[in-house]
Scaffold this motif. Structure first.
Motif, PDB file in Angstrom:
ATOM      1  N   GLN A   4       0.791  -1.213   0.000  1.00 25.48           N
ATOM      2  CA  GLN A   4       0.000   0.000   0.000  1.00 25.48           C
ATOM      3  C   GLN A   4       0.830   1.273   0.000  1.00 25.48           C
ATOM      4  O   GLN A   4       0.359   2.305  -0.455  1.00 25.48           O
ATOM      5  N   LEU A   5       2.048   1.224   0.511  1.00 25.79           N
ATOM      6  CA  LEU A   5       2.848   2.433   0.634  1.00 25.79           C
ATOM      7  C   LEU A   5       4.296   2.125   0.284  1.00 25.79           C
ATOM      8  O   LEU A   5       4.868   1.149   0.745  1.00 25.79           O
ATOM      9  N   LEU A   6       4.859   2.986  -0.531  1.00 26.62           N
ATOM     10  CA  LEU A   6       6.269   2.891  -0.898  1.00 26.62           C
ATOM     11  C   LEU A   6       6.970   4.091  -0.280  1.00 26.62           C
ATOM     12  O   LEU A   6       6.567   5.228  -0.505  1.00 26.62           O
ATOM     13  N   THR A   7       7.988   3.830   0.518  1.00 27.82           N
ATOM     14  CA  THR A   7       8.750   4.897   1.168  1.00 27.82           C
ATOM     15  C   THR A   7      10.150   4.922   0.576  1.00 27.82           C
ATOM     16  O   THR A   7      10.836   3.907   0.561  1.00 27.82           O
ATOM     17  N   VAL A   8      10.539   6.084   0.078  1.00 25.29           N
ATOM     18  CA  VAL A   8      11.878   6.249  -0.488  1.00 25.29           C
ATOM     19  C   VAL A   8      12.601   7.293   0.341  1.00 25.29           C
ATOM     20  O   VAL A   8      12.123   8.418   0.482  1.00 25.29           O
ATOM     21  N   ARG A   9      13.728   6.901   0.916  1.00 25.63           N
ATOM     22  CA  ARG A   9      14.568   7.854   1.650  1.00 25.63           C
ATOM     23  C   ARG A   9      15.884   7.954   0.918  1.00 25.63           C
ATOM     24  O   ARG A   9      16.482   6.942   0.566  1.00 25.63           O
ATOM     25  N   TYR A  10      16.313   9.169   0.680  1.00 25.84           N
ATOM     26  CA  TYR A  10      17.587   9.339  -0.001  1.00 25.84           C
ATOM     27  C   TYR A  10      18.384  10.453   0.641  1.00 25.84           C
ATOM     28  O   TYR A  10      17.841  11.408   1.180  1.00 25.84           O
ATOM     29  N   ARG A  11      19.687  10.280   0.591  1.00 23.33           N
ATOM     30  CA  ARG A  11      20.615  11.247   1.171  1.00 23.33           C
ATOM     31  C   ARG A  11      21.480  11.779   0.052  1.00 23.33           C
ATOM     32  O   ARG A  11      22.113  11.033  -0.684  1.00 23.33           O
ATOM     33  N   ARG A  12      21.485  13.072  -0.070  1.00 24.00           N
ATOM     34  CA  ARG A  12      22.308  13.705  -1.089  1.00 24.00           C
ATOM     35  C   ARG A  12      23.734  13.835  -0.591  1.00 24.00           C
ATOM     36  O   ARG A  12      24.063  13.483   0.535  1.00 24.00           O
ATOM     37  N   ALA A  13      24.582  14.367  -1.452  1.00 20.32           N
ATOM     38  CA  ALA A  13      25.997  14.507  -1.115  1.00 20.32           C
ATOM     39  C   ALA A  13      26.204  15.402   0.103  1.00 20.32           C
ATOM     40  O   ALA A  13      27.150  15.238   0.843  1.00 20.32           O
ATOM     41  N   GLY A  14      25.311  16.357   0.336  1.00 17.83           N
ATOM     42  CA  GLY A  14      25.435  17.250   1.481  1.00 17.83           C
ATOM     43  C   GLY A  14      25.087  16.600   2.804  1.00 17.83           C
ATOM     44  O   GLY A  14      25.261  17.197   3.860  1.00 17.83           O
ATOM     45  N   GLY A  15      24.561  15.383   2.783  1.00 16.62           N
ATOM     46  CA  GLY A  15      24.242  14.673   4.009  1.00 16.62           C
ATOM     47  C   GLY A  15      22.806  14.851   4.470  1.00 16.62           C
ATOM     48  O   GLY A  15      22.396  14.273   5.457  1.00 16.62           O
ATOM     49  N   ARG A  16      22.022  15.660   3.764  1.00 15.39           N
ATOM     50  CA  ARG A  16      20.636  15.896   4.171  1.00 15.39           C
ATOM     51  C   ARG A  16      19.753  14.735   3.711  1.00 15.39           C
ATOM     52  O   ARG A  16      19.784  14.330   2.560  1.00 15.39           O
ATOM     53  N   LEU A  17      18.958  14.213   4.637  1.00 14.14           N
ATOM     54  CA  LEU A  17      18.085  13.075   4.371  1.00 14.14           C
ATOM     55  C   LEU A  17      16.710  13.577   3.949  1.00 14.14           C
ATOM     56  O   LEU A  17      16.130  14.454   4.595  1.00 14.14           O
ATOM     57  N   ARG A  18      16.170  13.028   2.878  1.00 17.94           N
ATOM     58  CA  ARG A  18      14.829  13.388   2.406  1.00 17.94           C
ATOM     59  C   ARG A  18      13.986  12.125   2.306  1.00 17.94           C
ATOM     60  O   ARG A  18      14.487  11.051   2.015  1.00 17.94           O
ATOM     61  N   ARG A  19      12.683  12.274   2.539  1.00 13.47           N
ATOM     62  CA  ARG A  19      11.748  11.151   2.457  1.00 13.47           C
ATOM     63  C   ARG A  19      10.670  11.461   1.446  1.00 13.47           C
ATOM     64  O   ARG A  19      10.208  12.587   1.329  1.00 13.47           O
ATOM     65  N   LEU A  20      10.252  10.417   0.743  1.00 12.28           N
ATOM     66  CA  LEU A  20       9.169  10.530  -0.225  1.00 12.28           C
ATOM     67  C   LEU A  20       8.226   9.354   0.018  1.00 12.28           C
ATOM     68  O   LEU A  20       8.649   8.189  -0.017  1.00 12.28           O
ATOM     69  N   GLY A  69       6.947  -5.454   3.363  1.00 10.72           N
ATOM     70  CA  GLY A  69       8.036  -5.768   4.277  1.00 10.72           C
ATOM     71  C   GLY A  69       9.389  -5.787   3.595  1.00 10.72           C
ATOM     72  O   GLY A  69      10.414  -5.943   4.249  1.00 10.72           O
ATOM     73  N   THR A  70       9.404  -5.630   2.281  1.00  9.44           N
ATOM     74  CA  THR A  70      10.659  -5.652   1.533  1.00  9.44           C
ATOM     75  C   THR A  70      11.342  -4.295   1.638  1.00  9.44           C
ATOM     76  O   THR A  70      10.703  -3.256   1.556  1.00  9.44           O
ATOM     77  N   SER A  71      12.637  -4.310   1.815  1.00 10.23           N
ATOM     78  CA  SER A  71      13.400  -3.059   1.796  1.00 10.23           C
ATOM     79  C   SER A  71      14.773  -3.339   1.209  1.00 10.23           C
ATOM     80  O   SER A  71      15.309  -4.431   1.364  1.00 10.23           O
ATOM     81  N   PHE A  72      15.299  -2.354   0.517  1.00  9.11           N
ATOM     82  CA  PHE A  72      16.651  -2.474   0.005  1.00  9.11           C
ATOM     83  C   PHE A  72      17.315  -1.109   0.028  1.00  9.11           C
ATOM     84  O   PHE A  72      16.663  -0.077  -0.038  1.00  9.11           O
ATOM     85  N   GLU A  73      18.619  -1.133   0.169  1.00 13.03           N
ATOM     86  CA  GLU A  73      19.394   0.094   0.309  1.00 13.03           C
ATOM     87  C   GLU A  73      20.558   0.065  -0.673  1.00 13.03           C
ATOM     88  O   GLU A  73      21.226  -0.944  -0.827  1.00 13.03           O
ATOM     89  N   ILE A  74      20.739   1.196  -1.334  1.00 13.68           N
ATOM     90  CA  ILE A  74      21.857   1.365  -2.264  1.00 13.68           C
ATOM     91  C   ILE A  74      22.674   2.536  -1.766  1.00 13.68           C
ATOM     92  O   ILE A  74      22.141   3.618  -1.539  1.00 13.68           O
ATOM     93  N   GLU A  75      23.963   2.322  -1.590  1.00 12.66           N
ATOM     94  CA  GLU A  75      24.828   3.377  -1.083  1.00 12.66           C
ATOM     95  C   GLU A  75      26.080   3.439  -1.941  1.00 12.66           C
ATOM     96  O   GLU A  75      26.736   2.438  -2.174  1.00 12.66           O
ATOM     97  N   GLN A  76      26.367   4.648  -2.432  1.00 10.41           N
ATOM     98  CA  GLN A  76      27.552   4.834  -3.241  1.00 10.41           C
ATOM     99  C   GLN A  76      28.132   6.199  -2.906  1.00 10.41           C
ATOM    100  O   GLN A  76      27.540   7.233  -3.172  1.00 10.41           O
ATOM    101  N   GLY A  77      29.287   6.176  -2.313  1.00 12.19           N
ATOM    102  CA  GLY A  77      29.923   7.425  -1.896  1.00 12.19           C
ATOM    103  C   GLY A  77      29.082   8.119  -0.834  1.00 12.19           C
ATOM    104  O   GLY A  77      28.559   7.485   0.081  1.00 12.19           O
ATOM    105  N   PRO A  78      28.904   9.436  -0.949  1.00 12.25           N
ATOM    106  CA  PRO A  78      28.135  10.166   0.056  1.00 12.25           C
ATOM    107  C   PRO A  78      26.618  10.068  -0.162  1.00 12.25           C
ATOM    108  O   PRO A  78      25.839  10.502   0.678  1.00 12.25           O
TER     109      PRO A  78
END
Length: 86
Positions: A4-20, A69-78
């Motif tokens: 029912q809900l997709l949550t996307v959290r991303y962090r930009r190079a500046g370190g600020r976390l945003r949620r969608l 219940g599925t979640s995945f994280e991709i991290e590359q550099g900052p």
């Protein structure tokens, strides 16, 4: 249970976390004509490659039902992206 809900959290190079937050039911309703074409294309591909369409639809249904219940994280550099499905 259908996701029912997709949550996307991303962090930009500046370190600020945003949620969608994306509610999936309205998205599915808006994209339903495209989904109908995708299903018809998938059924055509099943007939071409000799796969039983009912079995393919059953497998797709099981995949969708397993998504909550599925979640995945991709991290590359900052930068980082975390996607979770509820």
């Amino acid at each position: 249970m259908i996701p029912q809900l997709l949550t996307v959290r991303y962090r930009r190079a500046g370190g600020r976390l945003r949620r969608l937050y994306v509610p999936l039911l309205p998205v599915l309703l808006v994209l339903s004509p495209v989904l109908l074409l995708a299903v018809l294309g998938g059924l055509t591909a099943c007939l071409i490659y000799g796969v039983r369409p009912v079995g393919a639809l059953r497998g797709l249904g099981r995949l969708v039902w397993a998504l909550p219940g599925t979640s995945f994280e991709i991290e590359q550099g900052p930068a980082a992206v975390l996607v979770s499905i509820r």
